[in-house]
Design a protein around this motif. Structure first.
Motif, PDB file in Angstrom:
ATOM      1  N   VAL A  35      44.769  99.184  41.733  1.00  0.00           N
ATOM      2  CA  VAL A  35      44.859 100.532  41.164  1.00  0.00           C
ATOM      3  C   VAL A  35      45.164 100.465  39.670  1.00  0.00           C
ATOM      4  N   THR A  36      44.942 101.591  38.993  1.00  0.00           N
ATOM      5  CA  THR A  36      45.274 101.658  37.569  1.00  0.00           C
ATOM      6  C   THR A  36      46.304 102.763  37.328  1.00  0.00           C
ATOM      7  N   VAL A  37      47.161 102.536  36.357  1.00  0.00           N
ATOM      8  CA  VAL A  37      48.171 103.521  35.970  1.00  0.00           C
ATOM      9  C   VAL A  37      47.876 103.927  34.528  1.00  0.00           C
ATOM     10  N   PRO A  39      48.290 104.889  30.712  1.00  0.00           N
ATOM     11  CA  PRO A  39      49.329 104.355  29.816  1.00  0.00           C
ATOM     12  C   PRO A  39      50.470 105.334  29.525  1.00  0.00           C
ATOM     13  N   GLN A  94      54.474 106.700  34.167  1.00  0.00           N
ATOM     14  CA  GLN A  94      55.224 105.673  34.874  1.00  0.00           C
ATOM     15  C   GLN A  94      54.964 105.849  36.364  1.00  0.00           C
ATOM     16  N   LEU A  95      55.240 104.764  37.085  1.00  0.00           N
ATOM     17  CA  LEU A  95      54.963 104.746  38.509  1.00  0.00           C
ATOM     18  C   LEU A  95      56.290 104.824  39.260  1.00  0.00           C
ATOM     19  N   VAL A  96      56.384 105.719  40.245  1.00  0.00           N
ATOM     20  CA  VAL A  96      57.562 105.731  41.109  1.00  0.00           C
ATOM     21  C   VAL A  96      57.131 105.268  42.508  1.00  0.00           C
ATOM     22  N   ILE A  97      57.999 104.514  43.155  1.00  0.00           N
ATOM     23  CA  ILE A  97      57.654 103.840  44.411  1.00  0.00           C
ATOM     24  C   ILE A  97      58.798 104.008  45.406  1.00  0.00           C
ATOM     25  N   ILE A 123      59.069 111.266  46.573  1.00  0.00           N
ATOM     26  CA  ILE A 123      58.322 111.369  45.307  1.00  0.00           C
ATOM     27  C   ILE A 123      58.583 112.725  44.660  1.00  0.00           C
ATOM     28  N   MET A 148      61.665 112.905  42.646  1.00  0.00           N
ATOM     29  CA  MET A 148      61.595 112.270  41.322  1.00  0.00           C
ATOM     30  C   MET A 148      60.813 113.141  40.344  1.00  0.00           C
ATOM     31  N   HIS A 150      53.478 105.832  46.419  1.00  0.00           N
ATOM     32  CA  HIS A 150      53.489 105.688  44.968  1.00  0.00           C
ATOM     33  C   HIS A 150      53.235 107.054  44.340  1.00  0.00           C
ATOM     34  N   VAL A 179      54.350 109.880  37.127  1.00  0.00           N
ATOM     35  CA  VAL A 179      55.176 110.841  36.411  1.00  0.00           C
ATOM     36  C   VAL A 179      55.030 110.552  34.914  1.00  0.00           C
ATOM     37  N   ALA A 182      60.813 110.824  35.045  1.00  0.00           N
ATOM     38  CA  ALA A 182      61.263 110.658  36.434  1.00  0.00           C
ATOM     39  C   ALA A 182      62.702 111.152  36.532  1.00  0.00           C
ATOM     40  N   LEU A 183      62.961 111.990  37.524  1.00  0.00           N
ATOM     41  CA  LEU A 183      64.250 112.662  37.645  1.00  0.00           C
ATOM     42  C   LEU A 183      65.157 111.843  38.553  1.00  0.00           C
TER      43      LEU A 183
END
Lengths: 317, 317
Positions: free
Chosen positions: B32-34, B36, B39-42, B74, B77, B133, B136, B141-142
């Motif tokens: 996968v791509t994120v 730029p 951010q990624l939350v998991i 998720i 966040m 995933h 955000v 991210a909260l």
């Protein structure tokens, strides 16, 4: 265990910190960053007690193996493992067990610089599920589907020892002196993350041999819409499989799972460069066959006799 | 089931395609791509049969609930869910069960545009582990840890119905006419992804109320190193909890888990804007208390009498 989850208590303090982990264990989710020139690869593997390991094993080994099983999937993509989350289902709260498990987890993750970024603990039959994340330069993730007729087939190490260890657990007599080495192959497999840059440079396709060489090579061939011929005498059979299985040793190598070596293919014209690069960093791999346009697997013996090979290996159901 | 995993057969064809999924189910890992600027939350959550659901439930509901439990993390966040991987442990291969389960999974994922990117199926006691995933905007991210004394405490919806449903499963008599609504609260909880942009804009901290309001608000307070006062009469108790539990209904709202609403805090000066923004998009939330400098939880009744509140909720062990 009221205010904090087991993950916080047993795993948070030891979790490796990485610059790309904005925050890890202790919130509803972890938060991470992915560099703009990288893609993320993600894989999940569960280990169920009495199916993939015995609950009587040292919890250190259970955790260690769970990490390696997952890291191997990232290695097969030619990626670098970076973060893992843990879902741990436990029949009871056992501090000693958890302490030992967390040591094995920690030691295994440390080897690769992987951060534990979160998880969940639940009560139930012992099961470990890891979801592992890896980073790979954009466009460089290595798939199963890239093999072409004429490509050479390689395997990254000797096969059959983990399957022999399973036979030992089922009652096969093994000399006491050989038992530690054998059980290590099953409980603490090495994974081939060390091949990542080589694979990115040369390979056309790769797969983690966790279900057995013939089964997994067949997966690769199906994905690539090709077939394969294997040279019987070139299959690297582990010395312990030869010692205890003699003529059957080749079957252990072809169909035994749990070895966590990689099988990969590469264009024939890159073979010399591959060998030079492997020599340079002191690694060896084994040329075992060639990709064919005709579908299906075959083995070729020393007399040149060709026979079909039924893909067999670990079946989940 | 030799050449392809169950995941391929039952789930691959229906998996949503997304532009950020380079490839999904069918290889050793997904890729996968994120973007730029994100951010990624998991997050990972397991549901174990007879602990988090009954194996007698419609597999559609089991899958649906598993998705919602994970999406809720998720949502907490303030992120947007994007991909999920599934680790499914099954006692036996049951095509009907799997078909129905995959329908529930698919319908739940579709609602949020989430792609199923991979998974693992193993044989063992029924357990579902999802790793979810979310994306955000960077830095948005909260967390649980941002609440400050004087902040207002909000909850996103009525509480106590899911806990009442659990009581019903344990034998509490509920009118037949109320049973569907009640079981829906337990089996098909809604999650508050719809609040993501509001939370990003106004909130100082948030948590998913899956273990019960008092337990989870306490987690938020501990992470923020603050305390909280709740106004007893402001707690939004679900009408069915009131109907069947009368004076005990407030306990269901304070300590019952599985509601999957969110509890969040925001600076008092942003409250008017929050309410205006909620009105604008047709959502309502409930002001239930205030963050205190002094640690611990308290409830304040209509006479202004203040009493300590012991955080209680679902305990995993």
């Amino acid at each position: 265990m009221n205010e904090f989850s087991l993950i916080d208590v047993f795993f948070k303090s030891k979790a490796l910190s990485r610059n790309d982990v904005v925050f890890g264990i202790g919130d509803d989710a972890a938060c991470v960053t992915v560099p703009p020139d990288k893609q993320l690869v993600i894989s999940t593997d569960s280990l169920v007690a009495e199916v993939h390991f015995l609950s009587s094993w040292d919890p250190y080994d259970i955790a260690y193996k769970a990490v390696m099983v997952n890291v191997s999937d990232i290695a097969a993509m030619a990626a670098e493992p970076c973060w893992v989350s843990l879902a741990l289902t436990l029949p009871e709260l056992n501090n000693l067990w958890l302490t030992r498990f967390s040591q094995g987890l920690d030691d295994a993750l440390q080897q690769f610089g992987i951060a534990l970024i979160g998880g969940d603990t639940t009560r139930g039959p012992l099961t470990i599920t890891l979801t592992i994340h890896g980073l790979v330069p954009a466009g460089k993730a290595l798939r199963r589907s890239g093999a072409k007729p004429g490509d050479k087939i390689y395997v990254s190490g000797e096969l059959g020892a983990a399957a022999l260890a399973v036979s030992y657990l089922h009652g096969l007599v093994i000399d006491e002196a050989d038992q530690p080495e054998l059980m290590n192959k099953l409980q603490r497999p090495r994974t081939r993350v060390d091949l990542a840059s080589i694979l990115q440079t040369y390979a056309s396709a790769a797969i983690d041999i966790s279900d057995g060489l013939s089964a997994d090579l067949n997966h690769l061939c199906v994905a690539s819409q090709v077939g394969a011929s294997l040279f019987m005498s070139a299959i690297p059979v582990h010395s312990l499989a030869k010692k205890y299985q003699q003529t059957k040793a080749i079957d252990f190598a072809l169909t035994g799972g749990d070895d966590y070596e990689l099988c990969f293919t590469l264009p024939a014209e890159k073979e010399a460069q591959l060998i030079a690069s492997l020599n340079e960093i002191g690694l060896s791999c084994y040329a075992i066959g060639v990709v064919e346009a005709e579908k299906g697997l075959a083995v070729v013996n020393d007399d040149g006799k060709r026979s079909p090979l039924e893909p067999r290996g670990y079946s989940h159901f």
